[in-house]
Design a protein around this motif. Structure first.
Motif, mmCIF file in Angstrom:
data_model
loop_
_atom_site.group_PDB
_atom_site.id
_atom_site.type_symbol
_atom_site.label_atom_id
_atom_site.label_comp_id
_atom_site.label_asym_id
_atom_site.label_seq_id
_atom_site.Cartn_x
_atom_site.Cartn_y
_atom_site.Cartn_z
ATOM 1 N N CYS A 18 0.864 -1.176 0.000
ATOM 2 C CA CYS A 18 0.000 0.000 0.000
ATOM 3 C C CYS A 18 0.901 1.226 0.000
ATOM 4 O O CYS A 18 1.863 1.299 0.764
ATOM 5 C CB CYS A 18 -0.919 0.010 1.224
ATOM 6 S SG CYS A 18 -2.087 1.397 1.235
ATOM 7 N N ASP A 19 0.590 2.174 -0.889
ATOM 8 C CA ASP A 19 1.344 3.430 -0.920
ATOM 9 C C ASP A 19 0.411 4.634 -0.823
ATOM 10 O O ASP A 19 0.815 5.771 -1.049
ATOM 11 C CB ASP A 19 2.230 3.528 -2.151
ATOM 12 C CG ASP A 19 1.443 3.515 -3.448
ATOM 13 O OD1 ASP A 19 0.195 3.560 -3.421
ATOM 14 O OD2 ASP A 19 2.083 3.440 -4.510
ATOM 15 N N GLY A 20 -0.847 4.369 -0.484
ATOM 16 C CA GLY A 20 -1.806 5.446 -0.304
ATOM 17 C C GLY A 20 -2.366 6.010 -1.588
ATOM 18 O O GLY A 20 -3.267 6.831 -1.562
ATOM 19 N N GLY A 21 -1.847 5.569 -2.734
ATOM 20 C CA GLY A 21 -2.326 6.099 -4.007
ATOM 21 C C GLY A 21 -2.067 7.590 -4.111
ATOM 22 O O GLY A 21 -1.353 8.178 -3.308
ATOM 23 N N GLY A 22 -2.644 8.219 -5.076
ATOM 24 C CA GLY A 22 -2.516 9.667 -5.203
ATOM 25 C C GLY A 22 -1.114 10.157 -5.515
ATOM 26 O O GLY A 22 -0.796 11.307 -5.249
ATOM 27 N N ASP A 23 -0.266 9.315 -6.050
ATOM 28 C CA ASP A 23 1.097 9.703 -6.433
ATOM 29 C C ASP A 23 1.829 10.400 -5.286
ATOM 30 O O ASP A 23 2.049 9.802 -4.263
ATOM 31 C CB ASP A 23 1.071 10.564 -7.695
ATOM 32 C CG ASP A 23 0.431 9.826 -8.865
ATOM 33 O OD1 ASP A 23 0.729 8.634 -9.013
ATOM 34 O OD2 ASP A 23 -0.359 10.440 -9.591
ATOM 35 N N ALA A 24 2.163 11.664 -5.446
ATOM 36 C CA ALA A 24 2.940 12.390 -4.438
ATOM 37 C C ALA A 24 2.148 12.636 -3.158
ATOM 38 O O ALA A 24 2.718 12.965 -2.125
ATOM 39 C CB ALA A 24 3.426 13.716 -5.000
ATOM 40 N N LEU A 25 0.844 12.485 -3.215
ATOM 41 C CA LEU A 25 0.018 12.716 -2.028
ATOM 42 C C LEU A 25 -0.154 11.454 -1.185
ATOM 43 O O LEU A 25 -0.833 11.481 -0.166
ATOM 44 C CB LEU A 25 -1.362 13.246 -2.450
ATOM 45 C CG LEU A 25 -1.335 14.571 -3.205
ATOM 46 C CD1 LEU A 25 -2.734 14.944 -3.638
ATOM 47 C CD2 LEU A 25 -0.716 15.666 -2.368
ATOM 48 N N GLY A 26 0.449 10.360 -1.589
ATOM 49 C CA GLY A 26 0.329 9.102 -0.870
ATOM 50 C C GLY A 26 1.235 9.051 0.350
ATOM 51 O O GLY A 26 1.529 10.074 0.974
#
Length: 59
Positions: A18-26
């Motif tokens: 899991c990287d939180g998605g949202g690219d730089a917002l993850g």
């Protein structure tokens, strides 16, 4: 102010990332092991609930 409900993902693997998605917002990528007893795990960063397909609709 309302809080957005955490994401729920259905997966086929018992070990997931899991990287939180949202690219730089993850968040930093973490690897999580889904326990075979419970069938799900929650990300410690974003609270996403990751459910193994065998437990879909049961948790």
């Amino acid at each position: 102010m309302t809080t957005k409900a955490p994401e729920t993902r259905i997966v086929d693997q018992w070990r997931v990332s899991c990287d939180g998605g949202g690219d730089a917002l993850g968040h930093p990528r973490v690897w999580l092991q889904i326990p075979r007893e419970t069938g799900f795990v929650e990300c410690p960063y974003c609270d996403a609930k990751i459910v193994h397909r065998d437990f879909e609709g049961k948790v």
